[in-house]
Design an enzyme around this catalytic site. Structure first.
Site, mmCIF file in Angstrom:
data_model
loop_
_atom_site.group_PDB
_atom_site.id
_atom_site.type_symbol
_atom_site.label_atom_id
_atom_site.label_comp_id
_atom_site.label_asym_id
_atom_site.label_seq_id
_atom_site.Cartn_x
_atom_site.Cartn_y
_atom_site.Cartn_z
ATOM 1 N N ASP A 190 0.809 -1.221 0.000
ATOM 2 C CA ASP A 190 0.000 0.000 0.000
ATOM 3 C C ASP A 190 0.839 1.266 0.000
ATOM 4 O OD1 ASP A 190 0.950 -0.505 2.579
ATOM 5 O OD2 ASP A 190 -1.017 -0.930 3.411
ATOM 6 N N ASP A 195 -7.786 -2.520 14.080
ATOM 7 C CA ASP A 195 -9.163 -2.796 13.655
ATOM 8 C C ASP A 195 -9.235 -4.033 12.764
ATOM 9 O OD1 ASP A 195 -7.992 -1.901 11.340
ATOM 10 O OD2 ASP A 195 -9.346 -0.207 11.012
ATOM 11 N N HIS A 243 -7.358 -4.577 10.019
ATOM 12 C CA HIS A 243 -7.025 -4.383 8.597
ATOM 13 C C HIS A 243 -5.735 -5.099 8.220
ATOM 14 C CE1 HIS A 243 -4.840 -0.416 9.773
ATOM 15 N NE2 HIS A 243 -3.911 -1.265 9.428
ATOM 16 N N GLU A 245 -9.771 -1.928 5.170
ATOM 17 C CA GLU A 245 -10.419 -1.596 6.434
ATOM 18 C C GLU A 245 -11.712 -2.395 6.617
ATOM 19 O OE1 GLU A 245 -8.856 0.014 8.593
ATOM 20 O OE2 GLU A 245 -8.092 1.957 7.960
HETATM 21 C C1 F6R Z 1 1.459 -1.480 6.138
HETATM 22 C C2 F6R Z 1 0.190 -2.150 6.261
HETATM 23 C C3 F6R Z 1 -0.626 -2.129 7.507
HETATM 24 C C4 F6R Z 1 0.183 -2.427 8.772
HETATM 25 C C5 F6R Z 1 -0.721 -2.343 10.005
HETATM 26 C C6 F6R Z 1 0.051 -2.599 11.281
HETATM 27 O O1 F6R Z 1 2.000 -1.650 4.852
HETATM 28 O O2 F6R Z 1 -0.221 -2.708 5.297
HETATM 29 O O3 F6R Z 1 -1.661 -3.061 7.376
HETATM 30 O O4 F6R Z 1 0.746 -3.695 8.661
HETATM 31 O O5 F6R Z 1 -1.305 -1.072 10.065
HETATM 32 O O6 F6R Z 1 0.955 -1.565 11.471
HETATM 33 P P1 F6R Z 1 2.070 -1.629 12.614
HETATM 34 O O7 F6R Z 1 3.002 -2.707 12.224
HETATM 35 O O8 F6R Z 1 2.720 -0.280 12.560
HETATM 36 O O9 F6R Z 1 1.342 -1.910 13.887
#
Ligand code: F6R
Length: 236
Positions: free
Chosen positions: A67, A136, A138, A143
């Site tokens: 992403d 959440d 994701h 989301e």
């Molecule tokens: C990032 C991504 C997100 C993160 C998620 C957890 O490329 O795709 O899904 O993996 O937000 O983020 P952290 O590791 O910062 O808790």
């Protein structure tokens, strides 16, 4: 599903890096699906070390990231392209021309999504997809919703995601409100999926995602249907 509980972040990072290194050794020209955020930083450090020691080579590896924030280009230090260069690509022998991150500044983001999916297909799909998980539920920036979205698409980030990611920005107001994310098709079609999560604050969502019902309200729960899923979790 292979659910591995480890004692700390160091152990998690080592194990995750070992699995990715094994993939690169078994198939030197593999396609790695990569993630950003805090969770993979330690994994990337271990991979950099393994590459520097000559244990693995990324010479023939291609990568596709999950992403990117809409409106941030690669020179912005909050963009995911910048993150990947800074935390991994600048320190290993990968050909940067073979590292792909969705373009969050594309004039036509719908066309960018379609081209990204077509490109992944043309590469023969993803061999191993690394994922983190949001509070959440994701994965990528898919989301919670009333349905799963298959293709790479633009999303409005949830309030909880904006709040969680504000730690990387000067203020919450600076966090982009939109992102472009790989959808569930490319993730679920990956030959292997490796999800890493750490911290007591992720405990509830990890339980819901992997031991609860499969629902688009908890996007990561779809991974229960993946035939080769490894989850590594550390509460500390
Ligand atoms: C990032 C991504 C997100 C993160 C998620 C957890 O490329 O795709 O899904 O993996 O937000 O983020 P952290 O590791 O910062 O808790």
């Amino acid at each position: 599903m292979n659910f591995i509980k480890v004692n700390n972040y160091e152990e998690l990072s080592k194990k995750a890096a070992n699995l990715i290194a094994a993939q690169v050794i078994v198939k030197p020209n593999c396609v790695l699906g990569l993630a950003t955020g805090s969770s993979p930083v330690g994994t990337y450090k271990n991979l950099i070390e393994a590459c520097k020691n000559g244990d693995i080579t990324f010479e023939n590896v291609t990568s596709v990231n999950l992403d990117e924030y809409v409106g941030l280009d690669g020179s912005n230090d909050q963009s995911y392209r910048y993150f990947m260069n800074d935390n991994l690509f600048d320190h290993i022998n990968i050909d940067k021309e073979k590292t792909f991150v969705p373009n969050g500044c594309a004039a036509d983001l719908k066309a960018e999504g379609e081209a990204y999916d077509a490109h992944i297909k043309a590469l023969g799909g993803i061999d191993l997809q690394l994922l983190g998980i949001g509070l959440d539920g994701h994965i990528g920036f898919n989301e919670p919703d009333s349905f799963f979205t298959a293709e790479t698409h633009v999303v409005d980030l949830d309030e909880s995601t904006i709040k969680a990611n504000a730690r990387f920005f000067e203020s919450e107001a600076d966090v982009p409100r939109k992102a472009i994310t790989m959808g569930m098709a490319s993730i679920m079609q990956a030959k292997k999926v490796l999800l890493i999560a750490n911290g007591a604050n992720k405990k509830k969502i990890v339980e819901k995602a992997f031991f609860g019902p499969i629902t688009p309200e908890v996007p990561a729960s779809i991974l229960q249907l993946h035939p080769d899923l490894t989850v590594i979790y550390s509460e500390n």
